[in-house]
Design an enzyme around this catalytic site. Structure first.
Site, short mmCIF file in Angstrom:
data_model
loop_
_atom_site.label_atom_id
_atom_site.label_comp_id
_atom_site.label_asym_id
_atom_site.label_seq_id
_atom_site.Cartn_x
_atom_site.Cartn_y
_atom_site.Cartn_z
N HIS A 172 9.33 -7.27 8.51
CA HIS A 172 9.87 -7.63 7.44
C HIS A 172 9.34 -9.19 7.26
O HIS A 172 8.81 -9.66 6.13
CB HIS A 172 11.34 -7.62 7.06
CG HIS A 172 11.68 -7.94 5.65
ND1 HIS A 172 11.01 -7.33 4.89
CD2 HIS A 172 12.78 -8.72 5.30
CE1 HIS A 172 11.72 -7.96 3.52
NE2 HIS A 172 12.66 -8.60 4.02
N CYS A 232 14.46 -6.49 -1.47
CA CYS A 232 13.47 -6.35 -0.52
C CYS A 232 13.12 -4.85 -0.03
O CYS A 232 11.82 -4.65 0.63
CB CYS A 232 13.23 -7.42 0.25
SG CYS A 232 13.64 -9.13 -0.41
N HIS A 267 5.42 -12.61 -0.43
CA HIS A 267 6.74 -11.67 -0.12
C HIS A 267 6.82 -11.05 -1.70
O HIS A 267 7.19 -11.59 -2.59
CB HIS A 267 7.89 -12.41 0.03
CG HIS A 267 9.06 -11.50 0.11
ND1 HIS A 267 8.93 -9.98 -0.04
CD2 HIS A 267 10.31 -11.75 0.73
CE1 HIS A 267 10.28 -9.49 0.23
NE2 HIS A 267 11.01 -10.41 0.77
#
Length: 395
Positions: A292, A162, A326
């Site tokens: 995040h 990520c 995401h």
């Protein structure tokens, strides 16, 4: 570090194609997530899908790169005048002085999944038309972008989960500062596939509803797909007052656990501190933090501890993954673009779907107008690979 000009940027996600739909959705607090209906997937979860990705056709001379990921890349770089900006940079610098640094997690792995479904029943051979190099190979997306624009400069793909498309900003910065290139295409592309959807479900990390970052009742992620691109260049005077700059990059690797962050967020804090140091700033100089914020219990808890330890409870912050999902290897690039939009348009993005946020944080549930000068954007990946970016206005 010497600031770099972010001369053009774009992002395509489940919110729509380009920064216009993204800006409108963020301002309205609208999510692009939907119940999962991705072909071949039988999971009770929500996804962020880019409409029409399978209908995109690549030019004949680029058909060797055909896969969902590269079709999504093409959709992405054709928005917001980005392709025209790259061609203008080619005229100014030459094709060999422009680098390509992109992030992805699974590249075109969907093509491999489909190929295995179609393999020969007797021999097990994969279909003759299956092209690993142009699809599943992680470098495929960078090779495709290079070929699409006729570029010959350095190219690299970062696949660090990520944090991938945040870390490429650091890769480009090093290349520019070393004098090897004058400009760089950075960003990330990640597309929906069975591996990520079933993989994260097997780890019990996906939610059965639209994800709720930093909500006290959060229970997992919603996987999305996206393509985000930015054009980085050396700063040349004079700069317009509204120019957007990359001011600092910070990276860390805490290696605490393969899939869980350090419970106190130590690696995250080190990345944020390094980004501030690179930018020559103090925590109080940051007007907004794009967290995040994946909506898993452990990730958001660790990040909240790191943010509180460094910034206290005053700095405005939110995660925008409730809007986009995401997007994994594209998340850092998408959220760098969101940071640029916040700076350009003077607003603080809210957090769709979140209702009851973590305490002792100035967590934004709804977007609101604000004077924004500097933004910190966090991207933290599996294995403790962390990256924070500081992006700001020229004045």
């Amino acid at each position: 570090m010497n600031p770099l000009l972010i001369s053009r940027y774009t992002a395509t996600s489940c919110l729509g194609r380009g920064i216009g739909p993204m800006r409108d959705a963020l301002a309205a607090g609208r999510s692009g997530l939907k119940h999962c209906d991705f072909d071949g997937v039988a999971l009770e979860t929500w996804i962020g899908e880019v409409a029409g990705a399978d209908d995109e056709a690549l030019p004949e001379h680029l058909r060797g790169f055909d896969c969902r990921n590269n079709r999504l890349a093409q959709i992405g770089f054709e928005q917001d005048g980005f392709a025209e900006a790259v061609r203008d940079a080619i005229r100014r610098y030459g094709p060999d002085r422009i680098g390509v640094f992109l992030g992805t997690s699974t590249a075109g792995i969907l093509e491999t999944e489909l190929a295995y479904q179609r393999r020969d029943r007797a021999s097990g051979a994969l279909p003759a038309g299956f092209n690993y190099a142009g699809s599943h190979n992680p470098f495929s997306v960078a090779a495709f972008v290079q070929a699409a624009f006729g570029l010959g400069g350095p190219a690299n793909v970062v696949s660090s989960a990520c944090s991938s498309s945040a870390k490429v900003f650091a890769s480009a910065r090093r290349m520019i500062e070393a004098g090897l290139i004058d400009a760089a295409i950075v960003g990330g592309v990640d597309s929906l596939c069975l591996t990520t959807l079933y993989g994260f479900a097997s780890l019990e990390l996906t939610s059965k509803q639209a994800c709720r970052p930093f909500d006290l009742g959060r229970d997992g992620i919603s996987i999305g797909e996206a393509a985000a691109f930015a054009l980085l260049e050396r700063v040349s005077e004079p700069l317009a007052d509204d120019a957007i700059l990359l001011l600092g990059v910070g990276e860390s690797s805490d290696a605490y656990h393969m899939s869980s962050p350090h419970p106190e967020g130590l690696g995250a804090r080190r990345a944020m501190e390094a980004a501030l140091t690179a930018a020559g700033l103090e925590p109080g100089d940051i007007d907004y933090i794009n967290l995040h914020g994946t909506a898993t219990p452990s990730n958001d808890s660790a990040e909240s501890k790191a943010v509180r330890a460094l910034f206290g409870a005053a700095t405005a912050c939110s995660s925008t993954k409730g809007a986009t999902g995401h997007t994994l290897g594209a998340a850092g690039g998408v959220e760098a673009v969101i940071a640029a939009l916040a700076l350009r348009d003077g607003f603080l993005p809210g957090s769709p779907n979140t209702c009851d946020p973590e305490p002792d944080m100035n967590y934004l549930l709804a977007s609101r107008p604000a004077r924004v000068r500097r933004v910190l954007s966090n991207s933290f990946g599996f294995g403790g690979t962390n990256c924070s970016l500081v992006i700001g206005r020229a004045q």
